[in-house]
Design a protein around this motif. Structure first.
Motif, PDB file in Angstrom:
ATOM      1  N   ARG A  46       0.843  -1.201   0.000  1.00  0.00           N
ATOM      2  CA  ARG A  46       0.000   0.000   0.000  1.00  0.00           C
ATOM      3  C   ARG A  46       0.881   1.257   0.000  1.00  0.00           C
ATOM      4  O   ARG A  46       0.603   2.232  -0.691  1.00  0.00           O
ATOM      5  CB  ARG A  46      -0.936  -0.035   1.231  1.00  0.00           C
ATOM      6  N   CYS A  51       0.003   4.655  -8.016  1.00  0.00           N
ATOM      7  CA  CYS A  51      -1.121   5.255  -8.751  1.00  0.00           C
ATOM      8  C   CYS A  51      -1.081   6.782  -8.643  1.00  0.00           C
ATOM      9  O   CYS A  51      -0.404   7.324  -7.775  1.00  0.00           O
ATOM     10  CB  CYS A  51      -2.454   4.697  -8.235  1.00  0.00           C
ATOM     11  N   CYS A  54      -1.454   8.401  -5.249  1.00  0.00           N
ATOM     12  CA  CYS A  54      -0.407   8.166  -4.242  1.00  0.00           C
ATOM     13  C   CYS A  54       0.928   8.788  -4.640  1.00  0.00           C
ATOM     14  O   CYS A  54       1.751   9.097  -3.779  1.00  0.00           O
ATOM     15  CB  CYS A  54      -0.238   6.667  -4.012  1.00  0.00           C
ATOM     16  N   HIS A  94      -9.468   1.208  -2.628  1.00  0.00           N
ATOM     17  CA  HIS A  94      -8.310   1.660  -3.417  1.00  0.00           C
ATOM     18  C   HIS A  94      -7.758   0.491  -4.237  1.00  0.00           C
ATOM     19  O   HIS A  94      -7.919  -0.664  -3.864  1.00  0.00           O
ATOM     20  CB  HIS A  94      -7.229   2.202  -2.465  1.00  0.00           C
ATOM     21  N   ARG A  95      -7.158   0.837  -5.381  1.00  0.00           N
ATOM     22  CA  ARG A  95      -6.545  -0.200  -6.212  1.00  0.00           C
ATOM     23  C   ARG A  95      -5.094   0.164  -6.494  1.00  0.00           C
ATOM     24  O   ARG A  95      -4.774   1.337  -6.679  1.00  0.00           O
ATOM     25  CB  ARG A  95      -7.277  -0.303  -7.558  1.00  0.00           C
TER      26      ARG A  95
HETATM   27 ZN    ZN Z   1      -2.546   4.457  -4.938  1.00  0.00          ZN
END
Ligand code: ZN
Ligand code: OGA
Ligand code: ZN
Length: 386
Positions: A46, A51, A54, A94-95
């Motif tokens: 995580r 992405c 993030c 979230h992915r």
């Molecule tokens: Zn992310």
């Protein structure tokens, strides 16, 4: 070819595709096609989600702080997608999607970590039998592949010679700037090594200079040092080099107690004139966090009186004499005379340099020097390798 985002400008070759996954309560076990298994904790995955929420895509720097997701965040599903990436969905919706080349390069199973550790240590220790790495000035100025070869030699061997350089004063700055900006000091952007009456350093006399690093008086010693020969008509003045890391490694084997003393007992180095006063208290040998020899700090002419306990003083003298004694041993020493248009470039935090005394009455001698930090060298290498 896959399209996963990377929080990086490097590319990571696909060493082995992902073969299968096992979703455990606290981690994803990744099995690679070549048989390796790598654990990745949920929190780690995580934290490293690349992405656009993030990681800011413009800077490729992280904006997420791990504390902003629950420490028990669960992974709801994990699969290998059609492009071979690791695809995860988290219990909060979230992915995340990870490039398998990137993932393998950052895997922290024991074997992967050992491989990375081995790859980090590229250095080649040398002694008097060194085949001096030599480079042509014009090729370094024109050709980035030649430049990269030079920089790798600086990183791994720590001593190089460049030939065919101009002899105009100031021209050193051009080749130095092929690597990066120059680190200025109180001796200037470029310093002039010439015998002069009002010398503010023993370097600016005709004396011999024993093996030393430059600016051991600074918290951070300059990483690279250049010495460019403009005129060398004087008798004497040969350059001498030793691999400080090779000597320290020999000392570690031959006299571990002396080695430890030089790693642990700080020594003060001082550089003072009418306008400045630099002092640095540090051990002569510095180890990095992994116990590797990282730096030698040494200049007898800049050293202050030893200041250690009554019990340790004899040990410090024994260790210091032993180290200096080793720098004088022929087995370690490379001795060469520099001609006009040639220059030395070396790792000032590893390779100690010295000069034989010269006779200023026999002819002129004029060198110019400058410094660049090690970080700049390493960054330039990585950019050239992209
Ligand atoms: Zn992310
Ligand atoms: C120096 C130095 C070497 C030389 O200036 O620090 O080491 O050959 N000079 O003059
Ligand atoms: Zn010097």
């Amino acid at each position: 070819m896959n399209t996963a985002v990377l929080a990086d400008y490097r590319s990571y070759p696909l060493i082995s595709p992902l073969a299968s996954l096992q979703l455990l309560p606290d981690q994803v076990q990744v099995h690679w096609a070549d048989g390796r298994a790598s654990p990745f904790h949920h929190q780690w995955l995580r934290d490293n989600c690349p992405c656009p929420h993030c990681v800011y895509s413009v800077t490729r720097e992280q904006v997420l702080e791990i504390i902003d997701v629950p420490d028990d965040l669960g992974c709801a599903a994990a699969h290998i997608d059609e492009q071979g990436c690791l695809a995860l969905s988290w219990t909060d919706g979230h992915r995340s999607r990870f490039d398998p080349g990137w993932l393998r390069a950052h895997a922290y199973d024991r074997q992967s970590r050992e491989e990375r550790q081995a790859a980090r240590v590229q250095r080649q220790l040398w002694d008097a039998s060194l085949q001096l790495p030599a480079f042509e000035y014009q090729a370094l100025m024109d050709d980035s592949q030649a430049l990269l070869q030079w920089l790798l030699a600086l990183r791994d061997t720590g001593l190089t010679q460049v030939r065919g350089a101009p002899t105009e004063p100031g021209s050193l700055a051009q080749i130095a700037r092929r690597i990066a900006f120059i680190r200025e000091s109180n001796f200037g952007v470029l310093f002039n090594v010439q015998s002069k009456a009002d010398a503010d350093s023993n370097a600016y006399t005709a004396f011999n200079l024993p093996l030393h690093s430059d600016l051991p008086t600074r918290e951070l010693q300059p990483g690279l040092q250049f010495l460019h020969c403009l005129v060398n008509d004087a008798v004497g003045g040969e350059s001498i080099f030793v691999d400080g890391f090779a000597i320290a490694e020999s000392l570690r084997r031959e006299d571990p107690e002396a080695f430890r003393a030089l790693c642990e007992i700080p020594v003060e180095f001082r550089n003072k004139d009418r306008h400045s006063d630099y002092r640095c208290l540090a051990p002569i040998i510095a180890l990095d966090a992994l116990g590797q020899i990282a730096e030698i700090r040494m200049a007898n002419f800049l050293r202050g009186p030893f200041d250690t306990s009554e019990q340790q003083m004899p040990l410090l003298y024994r260790a210091y004499r032993r180290f200096i004694g080793m720098t004088r041993e022929a087995r370690f020493r490379v001795i060469r005379r520099l001609d006009p248009g040639q220059l030395w470039c070396f790792d000032n935090r590893r390779t100690l340099h010295a000069r034989n005394a010269f006779d200023p009455a026999s002819g002129a001698r004029h060198f110019q020097g400058c410094y660049i930090d090690r970080d700049e060298l390493l960054s330039r290498i990585l950019v050239l390798q992209r």
